[in-house]
Scaffold this motif. Structure first.
Motif, PDB file in Angstrom:
ATOM      1  N   THR A 106      -0.142  -0.202  29.041  1.00 23.76           N
ATOM      2  CA  THR A 106       0.846  -0.576  30.201  1.00 23.76           C
ATOM      3  C   THR A 106       1.539  -1.878  29.574  1.00 23.76           C
ATOM      4  O   THR A 106       1.270  -2.560  28.535  1.00 23.76           O
ATOM      5  N   VAL A 107       2.562  -2.190  30.598  1.00 21.44           N
ATOM      6  CA  VAL A 107       3.360  -3.703  29.810  1.00 21.44           C
ATOM      7  C   VAL A 107       2.256  -4.798  29.746  1.00 21.44           C
ATOM      8  O   VAL A 107       2.336  -5.603  28.852  1.00 21.44           O
ATOM      9  N   LEU A 108       1.362  -4.859  30.810  1.00 22.93           N
ATOM     10  CA  LEU A 108       0.411  -5.889  30.910  1.00 22.93           C
ATOM     11  C   LEU A 108      -0.278  -5.960  29.508  1.00 22.93           C
ATOM     12  O   LEU A 108      -0.691  -6.788  28.699  1.00 22.93           O
ATOM     13  N   GLN A 109      -0.797  -4.762  29.121  1.00 17.17           N
ATOM     14  CA  GLN A 109      -1.844  -4.546  27.922  1.00 17.17           C
ATOM     15  C   GLN A 109      -0.976  -4.807  26.563  1.00 17.17           C
ATOM     16  O   GLN A 109      -1.387  -5.181  25.767  1.00 17.17           O
ATOM     17  N   ASN A 110       0.405  -4.326  26.659  1.00 13.32           N
ATOM     18  CA  ASN A 110       1.201  -4.624  25.511  1.00 13.32           C
ATOM     19  C   ASN A 110       1.146  -6.327  25.099  1.00 13.32           C
ATOM     20  O   ASN A 110       1.247  -6.608  23.976  1.00 13.32           O
TER      21      ASN A 110
END
Length: 250
Positions: A103-107
């Motif tokens: 996800t964006v946050l995980q990136n």
């Protein structure tokens, strides 16, 4: 912050950098412009050690990354020290290079956890703050495939910032975007410039170079042909090659 001296780089028979020198001071925004194939992207990749040089010297924040001895042989730091030194820089690529399965946050969280060994809980507040900064907090749980090109590039900028670098390198960050999406990325970069982030930006966006850069460097044929303030370079270029290039664009 960066000092590059007499850099030479070949790919086979093709000389891509032919004696390039560049200095970047703290808080400067240096725009690197020039025709395709002039060595701009290769210069960035050499600065952050994605490519190695064949001759010359590079210093990052006063510390030598590579030097050349009297016999013309290049000497790089040991690999662990290279990683530590290059960790002070972040790079934003033309094609985003986001992890599609995260996800964006995980990136944003992945590199500080994996490379710096920080805990997820320690990184999370910074990651969320950076997503707010680039206007994408509401996309934190989306996967990259659900984002527009401009949103992907803003996530890529936030991801680079999550490593808390001293220097950001941008390799044509808007060239893969549709024109209507370019503005949102340039606004993010402009905000970073106003916060005095040290930036080297390879770009075809002459408006950005003219309005935001502290200094503009024109490269052609693997060499720095001319450098100066935006007013000097755009207003009164001294070299015929610079004038010819700008006449085609402006």
């Amino acid at each position: 912050m960066i000092r590059a001296i007499d850099l030479h780089k070949r790919f086979g028979e093709l000389a891509v950098l032919r004696g390039v020198s560049l200095e970047v001071a703290r808080g400067e925004v240096v725009a690197v412009i020039g025709p395709s194939g002039s060595g701009k992207s290769t210069l960035l990749r050499c600065l952050i050690h994605l490519e190695t040089i064949e001759r010359g010297a590079i210093e990052i924040e006063g510390r030598p990354l590579v030097s050349t001895d009297a016999h013309g042989h290049c000497h790089y730091l040991p690999e662990a020290e290279i990683r530590q030194l290059c960790g002070r820089m972040g790079m934003v690529f033309q094609h985003f290079n986001l992890f599609p399965h995260l996800t964006v946050l995980q990136n944003l969280i992945e590199a500080p956890v994996t490379v710096k060994g920080l805990s997820r809980d320690a990184v999370l507040p910074l990651a969320e703050e950076l997503l707010r900064k680039v206007g994408l907090f509401d996309k934190r749980d989306n996967y990259p495939s659900r984002l527009s090109g401009g949103q992907k590039q803003r996530v890529a900028i936030a991801r680079a910032l999550a490593m808390q670098p001293d220097i950001l390198l941008f390799d044509e960050p808007t060239s893969a975007l549709d024109p209507e999406l370019t503005g949102e990325v340039l606004r993010t970069m402009r905000a970073l410039a106003e916060e005095h982030m040290t930036m080297v930006v390879v770009t075809h966006e002459m408006g950005f170079a003219r309005e935001v850069a502290s200094r503009v460097v024109f490269m052609d044929g693997g060499q720095v042909v001319e450098a100066g303030t935006p007013q000097q370079l755009f207003g009164a270029p001294q070299q015929p090659r610079t004038r010819a290039f700008l006449t085609q664009l402006l």
